[in-house]
Structures are given as C-alpha cells and as structure tokens.
Design a protein around this motif. Structure first.
Motif, PDB file in Angstrom:
ATOM      1  N   LEU A  61       7.556   2.734  18.678  1.00  0.00           N
ATOM      2  CA  LEU A  61       7.446   1.304  18.982  1.00  0.00           C
ATOM      3  C   LEU A  61       8.726   0.540  18.669  1.00  0.00           C
ATOM      4  O   LEU A  61       8.823  -0.653  18.939  1.00  0.00           O
ATOM      5  CB  LEU A  61       6.280   0.692  18.187  1.00  0.00           C
ATOM      6  CG  LEU A  61       4.877   1.192  18.537  1.00  0.00           C
ATOM      7  CD1 LEU A  61       3.865   0.647  17.539  1.00  0.00           C
ATOM      8  CD2 LEU A  61       4.509   0.777  19.965  1.00  0.00           C
ATOM      9  N   GLY A  62       9.704   1.237  18.064  1.00  0.00           N
ATOM     10  CA  GLY A  62      10.957   0.587  17.709  1.00  0.00           C
ATOM     11  C   GLY A  62      10.827  -0.339  16.519  1.00  0.00           C
ATOM     12  O   GLY A  62      11.610  -1.282  16.366  1.00  0.00           O
ATOM     13  N   VAL A  63       9.857  -0.060  15.658  1.00  0.00           N
ATOM     14  CA  VAL A  63       9.607  -0.907  14.487  1.00  0.00           C
ATOM     15  C   VAL A  63      10.372  -0.358  13.291  1.00  0.00           C
ATOM     16  O   VAL A  63      10.261   0.822  12.950  1.00  0.00           O
ATOM     17  CB  VAL A  63       8.104  -0.974  14.166  1.00  0.00           C
ATOM     18  CG1 VAL A  63       7.863  -1.787  12.895  1.00  0.00           C
ATOM     19  CG2 VAL A  63       7.339  -1.574  15.335  1.00  0.00           C
ATOM     20  N   VAL A  64      11.156  -1.224  12.664  1.00  0.00           N
ATOM     21  CA  VAL A  64      11.890  -0.843  11.462  1.00  0.00           C
ATOM     22  C   VAL A  64      11.000  -1.114  10.253  1.00  0.00           C
ATOM     23  O   VAL A  64      10.451  -2.209  10.105  1.00  0.00           O
ATOM     24  CB  VAL A  64      13.205  -1.641  11.331  1.00  0.00           C
ATOM     25  CG1 VAL A  64      13.929  -1.270  10.050  1.00  0.00           C
ATOM     26  CG2 VAL A  64      14.087  -1.386  12.549  1.00  0.00           C
ATOM     27  N   VAL A  65      10.829  -0.104   9.396  1.00  0.00           N
ATOM     28  CA  VAL A  65       9.945  -0.269   8.245  1.00  0.00           C
ATOM     29  C   VAL A  65      10.739  -0.180   6.951  1.00  0.00           C
ATOM     30  O   VAL A  65      11.793   0.457   6.878  1.00  0.00           O
ATOM     31  CB  VAL A  65       8.832   0.788   8.240  1.00  0.00           C
ATOM     32  CG1 VAL A  65       7.944   0.636   9.454  1.00  0.00           C
ATOM     33  CG2 VAL A  65       9.414   2.194   8.186  1.00  0.00           C
ATOM     34  N   ALA A  66      10.199  -0.836   5.927  1.00  0.00           N
ATOM     35  CA  ALA A  66      10.785  -0.755   4.599  1.00  0.00           C
ATOM     36  C   ALA A  66      10.335   0.543   3.932  1.00  0.00           C
ATOM     37  O   ALA A  66       9.587   1.332   4.516  1.00  0.00           O
ATOM     38  CB  ALA A  66      10.353  -1.965   3.774  1.00  0.00           C
ATOM     39  N   LYS A  67      10.757   0.764   2.708  1.00  0.00           N
ATOM     40  CA  LYS A  67      10.373   1.970   1.976  1.00  0.00           C
ATOM     41  C   LYS A  67       8.854   2.023   1.843  1.00  0.00           C
ATOM     42  O   LYS A  67       8.219   1.035   1.490  1.00  0.00           O
ATOM     43  CB  LYS A  67      11.023   1.959   0.589  1.00  0.00           C
ATOM     44  CG  LYS A  67      10.785   3.238  -0.203  1.00  0.00           C
ATOM     45  CD  LYS A  67      11.522   3.210  -1.515  1.00  0.00           C
ATOM     46  CE  LYS A  67      11.284   4.501  -2.295  1.00  0.00           C
ATOM     47  NZ  LYS A  67      12.000   4.502  -3.595  1.00  0.00           N
ATOM     48  N   PRO A  68       8.224   3.191   2.122  1.00  0.00           N
ATOM     49  CA  PRO A  68       6.762   3.274   2.061  1.00  0.00           C
ATOM     50  C   PRO A  68       6.231   2.998   0.650  1.00  0.00           C
ATOM     51  O   PRO A  68       6.886   3.284  -0.356  1.00  0.00           O
ATOM     52  CB  PRO A  68       6.472   4.722   2.469  1.00  0.00           C
ATOM     53  CG  PRO A  68       7.697   5.189   3.174  1.00  0.00           C
ATOM     54  CD  PRO A  68       8.839   4.454   2.548  1.00  0.00           C
ATOM     55  N   LEU A  69       5.028   2.447   0.595  1.00  0.00           N
ATOM     56  CA  LEU A  69       4.303   2.302  -0.661  1.00  0.00           C
ATOM     57  C   LEU A  69       3.338   3.476  -0.763  1.00  0.00           C
ATOM     58  O   LEU A  69       2.486   3.664   0.114  1.00  0.00           O
ATOM     59  CB  LEU A  69       3.540   0.978  -0.687  1.00  0.00           C
ATOM     60  CG  LEU A  69       4.387  -0.286  -0.555  1.00  0.00           C
ATOM     61  CD1 LEU A  69       3.495  -1.522  -0.514  1.00  0.00           C
ATOM     62  CD2 LEU A  69       5.374  -0.389  -1.715  1.00  0.00           C
ATOM     63  N   GLU A  70       3.466   4.285  -1.797  1.00  0.00           N
ATOM     64  CA  GLU A  70       2.674   5.504  -1.924  1.00  0.00           C
ATOM     65  C   GLU A  70       1.546   5.305  -2.924  1.00  0.00           C
ATOM     66  O   GLU A  70       1.752   4.778  -4.020  1.00  0.00           O
ATOM     67  CB  GLU A  70       3.553   6.672  -2.385  1.00  0.00           C
ATOM     68  CG  GLU A  70       4.626   7.055  -1.388  1.00  0.00           C
ATOM     69  CD  GLU A  70       5.426   8.264  -1.836  1.00  0.00           C
ATOM     70  OE1 GLU A  70       5.154   8.764  -2.953  1.00  0.00           O
ATOM     71  OE2 GLU A  70       6.307   8.707  -1.092  1.00  0.00           O
TER      72      GLU A  70
END
Length: 291
Positions: free
Chosen positions: A206-215
C-alpha cells in the motif's frame, strides 16, 4: 557417551546456568558440573564459557545441541514405545499460536481431556518460527503453526484455514486512510510471527511507511492497543469479530493472497507417533471436519 551427561548438558545450555539446571534435574550443582566436565573431556573441547552470570554455550556446544536433542528424544521414545499398549496415556507436549488457542483449540482440548483423562496434555503458546524450531529440536512433540513452512525434518498437515483481516481503530474507515497517518505503528507479536510478516507485506504494497513495531506477547494486549488507536494489526477474523461487533475495532478485508492462511499441525518425520498423539490428531481432524 552417557545419556545423563547429554541431558545435563542440554539443561545447562537451555538455562545458561548450572544452578538452574541442577534445580530442574533435582540434583546438586556439583553433580551437574562433574557431568559437564566429563562430557567436555570425552569430546576434547569446552562446551561452555564460564562467567559471573552463569555460562554461555560455545560454538562447539551449539553445534551438538540439535543432535543431543534427537538422541535424548529417541531414548525417551524407547520408554514410550515399551509402555504404549494402544491406550492413550502418558504425556503429550504441544505448541500453538496464541490466536489458534483462542479461536480453535479450547473445545478440542476440553473434548480430548474428557475422552482421555490419563494423558497429561500441555500446550505452550509461541510464534510460528519458535514453534517450528521447538518441534525440529524435539522440545515439543507437535505444534499448530501458520503456513506455509518448509523444513526437511518436519511433517505437516493442514487442519484449518483462517481468514485474516486488518484490524484498526473505528476512526480508520478504509485502507486508503492508512497513508494519511504519520508514523503509523503496527501492534504485533514478537519477531517470528507469520501474521506480522504478512502485515508488513500488506503495508509495503500500500506504500505505507510505518514506525518501529510495538511488540506484545498477549493477544488481549494487542487488541486493546489497536482499539485505543495506538496502531494496526493483522489477525484471524474470528479473533477480532467480538470487538468489531462491540464497535471497539474496525476490520478491513485484504487481498486474498495475504488474507488466507492455513494452520498446520507439524511434527518430526522420524518421531514415534504415540497412542496419545494418534488419538489427538484423529480428534483434531474430526473437529476440523465439523466446522
């Protein structure tokens, strides 16, 4: 080579501590130390580096761990085979994805426990990557994982097919809205979760930039954080439907190639299939066919 020495080495390597291994093995630390030293002398090389916090397995020790797991499992299988008269009993150690436990296994485990009260069934939760490793290295007899997987030592059987959906807060009305959110966060299980990998593929597509995942290690924690608008996640539809019906979450259909996932039951090709395992698998297949 003494099998007790091998089991002692494996326990120390797993715990990283002579003391903890001694406690598990119901012995004293001096006996553990003596057995490890005897094995090191027989092999002619150190298996642990000693330090103030415990021990670290050397490269040589790491290399022999998989073989030791198979050897000790074969020895344990001899005992199981000798006692297995066709009536399910003894212990059965399995693993499962937490989502599979929540969505599929409760009625199956309840039915199995009632039908076979002599079987000591234990089911531990984990990610696909960790469960695959635990089965391959004989720490678990079998596990429910998300497919596809490839491993030369593993037999796999598809039992369920899950429809995966993107779960978001109700404020997000469509997939197109994701690109408008700065520093979008994903709320996921730890690395090794196959659903997490699919979510990353979806957002990349989708071309979405994400931040660092929350685990998180808890399914409830993930659902609560998503409902609060902290981030988005990808889960089986059946897991999030109750929250969606309560208007706590919004769920979004995703492309079929990412949105369909087989849940596999895996075990080692060379493992002995005990009467308890055979009974569990037969019940799991019947449970699947009824759905």
């Amino acid at each position: 080579m003494d099998i007790v020495d091998l089991k002692t080495f494996e326990a120390v390597a797993r715990h990283g501590s002579m003391n903890k291994a001694a406690a598990e093995l119901h012995t004293v630390q001096s006996n553990v130390t003596a057995r490890v030293r005897a094995l090191e002398e027989e092999l002619g090389m150190p298996l642990f580096q000693r330090h103030a916090r415990g021990v670290t397995t050397t490269p040589a020790g790491i290399r022999i761990l998989p073989a030791i797991a198979r050897i000790t499992k074969l020895v344990d299988d001899v005992v199981v085979m000798a006692k297995d008269d066709g009536v399910p009993g003894g212990s059965l150690s399995l693993g499962s994805l937490e989502t599979t436990m929540a969505l599929r296994l409760s009625p199956l485990i309840t039915r199995f426990a009632r039908a076979y009260p002599s079987v000591r069934l234990a089911v531990n939760a984990g990610t696909t990557a960790q469960l695959l490793l635990d089965v391959a290295e004989c720490r678990l007899e079998g596990a429910f994982v998300a497919g596809p997987i490839e491993h030369p030592d593993i037999h796999q059987e598809a039992l369920f097919t899950e429809e995966l959906v993107l779960a978001t807060s109700p404020a997000i009305r469509s997939l197109k809205d994701l690109a408008k959110i700065p520093d979008l966060k994903t709320v996921v299980f730890r690395l090794g979760c196959s659903y997490r990998q699919r979510l990353e593929s979806l957002l990349g597509r989708l071309g979405v930039v994400v931040a660092k995942p929350l685990e998180f290690g808890s399914l409830d924690a993930i659902v609560s954080c998503v409902a609060a608008g902290v981030g988005v996640t990808l889960l089986p539809k059946g897991v999030v439907i109750p929250a969606a019906k309560a208007a706590s979450l919004a769920i979004h259909a995703i492309p079929r190639d990412l949105g369909r996932a087989d849940t596999l039951f895996i075990r080692r090709h060379d493992a002995y299939v005990s009467s308890a395992m055979a009974a569990f698998l037969e019940m799991a297949r019947r449970h699947t066919n009824k759905r």
